[in-house]
Design an enzyme around this catalytic site. Structure first.
Site, PDB file in Angstrom:
ATOM      1  N   GLY A 179      25.914 -23.649  16.763  1.00  0.00           N
ATOM      2  CA  GLY A 179      27.145 -23.008  17.243  1.00  0.00           C
ATOM      3  C   GLY A 179      27.637 -23.585  18.553  1.00  0.00           C
ATOM      4  N   ASP A 239      19.049 -19.877  20.387  1.00  0.00           N
ATOM      5  CA  ASP A 239      20.188 -19.774  19.460  1.00  0.00           C
ATOM      6  C   ASP A 239      21.217 -18.771  19.977  1.00  0.00           C
ATOM      7  OD1 ASP A 239      21.796 -20.167  17.270  1.00  0.00           O
ATOM      8  OD2 ASP A 239      20.407 -19.311  15.798  1.00  0.00           O
ATOM      9  N   GLY A 240      22.420 -18.890  19.497  1.00  0.00           N
ATOM     10  CA  GLY A 240      23.500 -17.962  19.825  1.00  0.00           C
ATOM     11  C   GLY A 240      23.514 -16.783  18.862  1.00  0.00           C
ATOM     12  N   ASP A 258      26.563 -13.692  16.980  1.00  0.00           N
ATOM     13  CA  ASP A 258      27.932 -13.176  16.871  1.00  0.00           C
ATOM     14  C   ASP A 258      28.044 -11.777  17.456  1.00  0.00           C
ATOM     15  OD1 ASP A 258      28.999 -15.463  15.385  1.00  0.00           O
ATOM     16  OD2 ASP A 258      27.526 -14.838  13.889  1.00  0.00           O
ATOM     17  N   GLY A 264      25.410 -15.924  11.799  1.00  0.00           N
ATOM     18  CA  GLY A 264      25.889 -16.561  10.575  1.00  0.00           C
ATOM     19  C   GLY A 264      27.379 -16.819  10.559  1.00  0.00           C
ATOM     20  N   GLU A 299      18.485 -20.767  10.431  1.00  0.00           N
ATOM     21  CA  GLU A 299      18.262 -20.125  11.729  1.00  0.00           C
ATOM     22  C   GLU A 299      17.160 -19.069  11.618  1.00  0.00           C
ATOM     23  OE1 GLU A 299      22.709 -20.527  13.714  1.00  0.00           O
ATOM     24  OE2 GLU A 299      22.175 -18.666  12.722  1.00  0.00           O
TER      25      GLU A 299
END
Ligand SMILES: O=C[C@H](O)[C@H](O)[C@H](O)COP(=O)(O)O
EC number: 5.3.1.6
Length: 213
Positions: A29, A81-82, A84, A95, A103
């Site tokens: 991302g 990791d990012g 949402d 996702g 991920e």
């Protein structure tokens, strides 16, 4: 509204979790892209990275960071990791970029999951961001009906094919009081590959910009 400056701060702040000699699990991302840029400065001090997507692999390779296979890398110490959405218990929706399956695999293989976000991602209750679900293509309608039974509105992300050759359904309209229970329930449905709820294995650390939550 998303804040690119905070995304960059979070990506750069996550570097402090990378130890010398590590194999680093790398998410996907726009926030992770800042992390990968910063990781390039340390490339001589790490063994390499395990990537969660073709997109991240391309960036890692372009910057000269060795990309290793998870099967030979073994358990990882760290995954960055990012997300949402992120709730107060560090449970996540992921996702938005369709990379949720790899991920979730790399996160599960890692001792510590450091999630990097901007403040727009922080919510009290997960579900305003539609929940991505990766499905085997032939199960799309079946899964759509199962989602409707559970009060959600499924929308097929038409034209998107995941790195694993599958499709994505985005579920709108869920206010998710118990994300771990919903994740477990959906995991039982034949045809679902991965649910974009990361509640059974939440993040360990969340960085909002350069501030730890
Ligand atoms: O599939 C994509 C991933 O779960 C991303 O980590 C997530 O969508 C957040 O992306 P971004 O950092 O671009 O907001």
């Amino acid at each position: 509204m998303s804040n690119p400056n905070e995304k960059r701060q979070a990506g750069e702040a996550a570097i402090r979790f990378v130890e010398d000699g590590a194999i680093v699990g790398v998410g996907t991302g726009s926030t992770v892209a800042f992390f990968i840029d910063a990781l390039a400065d340390l490339k001589d001090r790490i063994q390499g990275a395990v990537s969660s997507s073709e997109q991240s692999t391309a960036q890692l390779k372009r910057l000269g960071i060795p990309v290793l296979d998870l099967n030979s890398a073994g358990p990882l110490t760290i995954y960055i990791d990012g997300a949402d959405e992120c709730d107060p218990y560090k449970r996540l929706i992921k996702g938005g970029g369709a990379a949720l399956t790899r991920e979730k695999i790399v996160a599960a293989a890692s001792e510590k999951f450091v999630c990097i976000i901007d403040s727009s991602k922080r919510v009290d209750l997960l579900g305003k961001f539609p929940v991505p679900i990766e499905v085997i293509p032939m199960a799309r309608s079946l899964i759509g009906r199962e989602i409707v039974k559970r009060g959600g509105q499924p929308v097929w992300r038409d034209g998107v094919v995941t790195d694993n050759g599958n499709w994505i359904i985005d579920v709108h309209g869920w206010q998710i009081a118990d994300p771990a229970a919903l994740e477990s329930e959906l995991n039982q449905l034949p045809g679902i590959v991965t649910v974009g709820l990361f509640a059974r294995r939440p993040a360990d650390v969340v960085l909002i910009g350069d501030r730890e939550m």
